[in-house]
Design a protein around this motif. Structure first.
Motif, mmCIF file in Angstrom:
data_model
loop_
_atom_site.group_PDB
_atom_site.id
_atom_site.type_symbol
_atom_site.label_atom_id
_atom_site.label_comp_id
_atom_site.label_asym_id
_atom_site.label_seq_id
_atom_site.Cartn_x
_atom_site.Cartn_y
_atom_site.Cartn_z
ATOM 1 N N VAL A 122 0.867 -1.001 0.220
ATOM 2 C CA VAL A 122 0.208 0.075 -0.039
ATOM 3 C C VAL A 122 0.483 1.270 -0.083
ATOM 4 C CG1 VAL A 122 -1.817 1.454 1.368
ATOM 5 C CG2 VAL A 122 -2.134 -1.222 1.220
ATOM 6 N N TYR A 123 1.896 1.646 0.897
ATOM 7 C CA TYR A 123 2.156 2.254 0.650
ATOM 8 C C TYR A 123 3.249 2.988 -0.415
ATOM 9 C CZ TYR A 123 6.863 4.972 1.570
ATOM 10 O OH TYR A 123 7.875 6.433 1.538
ATOM 11 N N ALA A 124 3.726 1.797 -0.697
ATOM 12 C CA ALA A 124 5.018 0.983 -2.145
ATOM 13 C C ALA A 124 3.800 2.701 -3.315
ATOM 14 C CB ALA A 124 5.339 0.100 -2.694
ATOM 15 N N LEU A 125 2.532 1.443 -3.197
ATOM 16 C CA LEU A 125 1.744 2.210 -3.970
ATOM 17 C C LEU A 125 1.282 3.452 -4.724
ATOM 18 C CD1 LEU A 125 -0.758 1.707 -6.815
ATOM 19 C CD2 LEU A 125 -2.944 1.006 -4.954
ATOM 20 N N LEU A 126 1.228 4.228 -3.067
ATOM 21 C CA LEU A 126 0.554 5.186 -2.719
ATOM 22 C C LEU A 126 2.078 6.636 -3.255
ATOM 23 C CD1 LEU A 126 -0.956 4.973 0.738
ATOM 24 C CD2 LEU A 126 -1.906 6.014 -1.165
ATOM 25 N N HIS A 127 3.720 5.668 -2.691
ATOM 26 C CA HIS A 127 4.548 6.517 -3.023
ATOM 27 C C HIS A 127 4.630 6.516 -4.717
ATOM 28 C CE1 HIS A 127 9.428 6.708 -4.046
ATOM 29 N NE2 HIS A 127 8.396 7.548 -2.578
ATOM 30 N N ILE A 174 10.182 14.660 0.540
ATOM 31 C CA ILE A 174 9.145 14.523 1.196
ATOM 32 C C ILE A 174 8.415 13.534 0.487
ATOM 33 C CG2 ILE A 174 7.189 16.361 -0.242
ATOM 34 C CD1 ILE A 174 9.727 18.810 0.283
ATOM 35 N N ALA A 175 8.481 13.247 -1.070
ATOM 36 C CA ALA A 175 7.331 12.206 -1.568
ATOM 37 C C ALA A 175 7.639 10.631 -0.659
ATOM 38 C CB ALA A 175 7.829 11.633 -2.371
ATOM 39 N N ALA A 176 8.596 10.253 -0.008
ATOM 40 C CA ALA A 176 8.638 9.510 0.723
ATOM 41 C C ALA A 176 7.896 9.892 1.583
ATOM 42 C CB ALA A 176 10.225 9.480 1.324
ATOM 43 N N GLU A 177 7.342 10.864 2.697
ATOM 44 C CA GLU A 177 6.496 10.882 3.175
ATOM 45 C C GLU A 177 5.296 11.311 3.428
ATOM 46 O OE1 GLU A 177 8.813 14.039 7.484
ATOM 47 O OE2 GLU A 177 8.674 15.007 4.939
ATOM 48 N N LEU A 178 4.825 11.494 2.070
ATOM 49 C CA LEU A 178 3.687 12.287 1.557
ATOM 50 C C LEU A 178 2.447 11.109 1.688
ATOM 51 C CD1 LEU A 178 4.092 14.461 -1.562
ATOM 52 C CD2 LEU A 178 2.849 14.911 1.093
ATOM 53 N N ASP A 183 -2.654 8.243 2.986
ATOM 54 C CA ASP A 183 -3.614 6.800 3.385
ATOM 55 C C ASP A 183 -3.132 5.896 4.247
ATOM 56 O OD1 ASP A 183 -5.906 5.277 4.160
ATOM 57 O OD2 ASP A 183 -5.627 4.018 1.390
ATOM 58 N N THR A 184 -2.501 7.038 5.239
ATOM 59 C CA THR A 184 -2.454 5.709 6.330
ATOM 60 C C THR A 184 -3.327 4.731 7.250
ATOM 61 O OG1 THR A 184 -1.304 7.464 7.891
ATOM 62 C CG2 THR A 184 -1.360 6.336 9.099
ATOM 63 N N PRO A 185 -4.384 4.697 7.266
ATOM 64 C CA PRO A 185 -5.523 3.768 7.509
ATOM 65 C C PRO A 185 -5.197 3.000 6.606
ATOM 66 C CG PRO A 185 -6.736 6.070 6.935
ATOM 67 C CD PRO A 185 -5.184 6.126 7.030
ATOM 68 N N GLY A 186 -5.075 2.872 5.875
ATOM 69 C CA GLY A 186 -4.622 2.182 3.915
ATOM 70 C C GLY A 186 -3.279 0.939 4.452
ATOM 71 N N VAL A 190 -6.030 0.622 10.307
ATOM 72 C CA VAL A 190 -6.867 1.347 11.212
ATOM 73 C C VAL A 190 -7.985 1.795 10.782
ATOM 74 C CG1 VAL A 190 -4.606 1.908 12.940
ATOM 75 C CG2 VAL A 190 -5.425 3.654 11.335
ATOM 76 N N PRO A 191 -8.866 1.909 11.360
ATOM 77 C CA PRO A 191 -10.194 1.804 10.841
ATOM 78 C C PRO A 191 -10.100 3.817 10.394
ATOM 79 C CG PRO A 191 -10.806 1.153 13.000
ATOM 80 C CD PRO A 191 -9.086 1.533 12.212
ATOM 81 N N SER A 192 -9.255 4.822 10.579
ATOM 82 C CA SER A 192 -9.342 5.761 10.381
ATOM 83 C C SER A 192 -8.246 6.735 11.230
ATOM 84 C CB SER A 192 -10.521 7.475 10.665
ATOM 85 O OG SER A 192 -10.315 7.129 11.863
ATOM 86 N N SER A 193 -8.017 7.229 10.304
ATOM 87 C CA SER A 193 -6.020 8.143 11.078
ATOM 88 C C SER A 193 -5.982 10.019 11.212
ATOM 89 C CB SER A 193 -4.829 7.077 10.507
ATOM 90 O OG SER A 193 -3.737 8.391 11.257
ATOM 91 N N VAL A 194 -5.655 9.872 11.713
ATOM 92 C CA VAL A 194 -5.600 11.654 11.905
ATOM 93 C C VAL A 194 -3.945 11.414 11.497
ATOM 94 C CG1 VAL A 194 -4.992 14.173 13.091
ATOM 95 C CG2 VAL A 194 -7.015 12.165 13.544
ATOM 96 N N SER A 195 -3.136 12.468 10.570
ATOM 97 C CA SER A 195 -1.726 12.808 10.858
ATOM 98 C C SER A 195 -1.629 14.239 11.338
ATOM 99 C CB SER A 195 -1.322 12.760 9.916
ATOM 100 O OG SER A 195 -1.273 11.727 8.990
#
Length: 243
Positions: A122-127, A174-178, A183-186, A190-195
């Protein structure tokens, strides 16, 4: 839409962010290496404050592309690598020490490095999505460029321009953090998340606003969390608009 607690003042960015905050499923606290704001005492305060309010808490610190940024700022490769290693060991030690000093929280508090998620699909896809939009979306690229300017300006001499090498290294950082702002939940399941961070990013308006392009997941929130009450401004209502 400012929330005052016993230790910190919280400003969810949108009404939807406020709803996610109230759900209290998960909070992600991003930590930047080399940032004096994140002292061990501040980490302890954040852990004590977050643990009773959220089902789960995670501190995630940026450890990717740090040596490349130092090298782009003029350090020799070996020196850049040593300095990055030293800073990352220090920030991890501060976080672990701060969390331990907070005492038994009764909640799970994780401490993770960004690099630990490199193999996560999931992280890799978002990145990859972030990298795609950097190439194809002018609005997104301009917002990232403003983040680069904000990040590098204090590190450059007066009148010194940002080089292409510095810009590229900083964009990688920056791209590594984004992904965790998208989508931290993904990523964490977790059901939902606040950064949470102690300041607004130039990208916040874009990622959490309406419209097409790269946008945060519906169950992803963002909040500015500071140890002192922020001054009110004419932009507060605009920032707290419905998402």
């Amino acid at each position: 839409m400012t929330i005052t607690t016993d230790s910190f003042t919280v400003r969810p960015f949108t009404r939807n962010c406020h709803i996610i905050w109230d759900e209290a499923d998960h909070v992600l606290i991003g930590v930047s290496p080399g940032n004096s704001y994140f002292s061990a005492a501040r980490i302890t305060e954040l852990a004590r404050w977050a643990a009773p309010r959220f089902t789960a808490v995670d501190f995630v610190y940026a450890d990717l592309h740090v040596s490349a940024v130092f090298a782009a700022l003029g350090h020799a490769p070996e020196q850049a690598a040593r300095r990055a290693t030293k800073e990352l060991k220090a920030v991890r030690r501060r976080i672990l020490g701060g969390v331990e000093a907070a005492g038994p929280p009764g909640r799970r508090i994780g401490v993770r490095a960004l690099s630990e998620f490199s193999g996560d699909p999931v992280y890799a896809l978002l990145h990859r999505r972030v990298q795609h939009f950097l190439v194809t979306d002018e609005e997104f690229r301009k917002s990232c460029d403003r983040m680069v300017q904000q990040f590098l300006a204090p590190k450059l001499s007066a009148g010194e321009s940002i080089t292409s090498e510095q810009r590229s290294a900083c964009l990688d950082y920056i791209a590594a953090e984004l992904p965790f702002f998208l989508d931290t939940p993904g990523i964490l399941g977790v059901p939902s998340s606040v950064s949470c961070y102690h300041a607004l990013m130039p990208l916040t308006e874009l990622l959490y606003g309406k419209g097409g392009g790269l946008r945060a997941a519906r169950n992803q929130g963002y909040a500015v969390v500071r140890p002192e009450a922020p001054e009110r401004s004419v932009d507060d209502d605009h920032r707290a608009r419905a998402a």
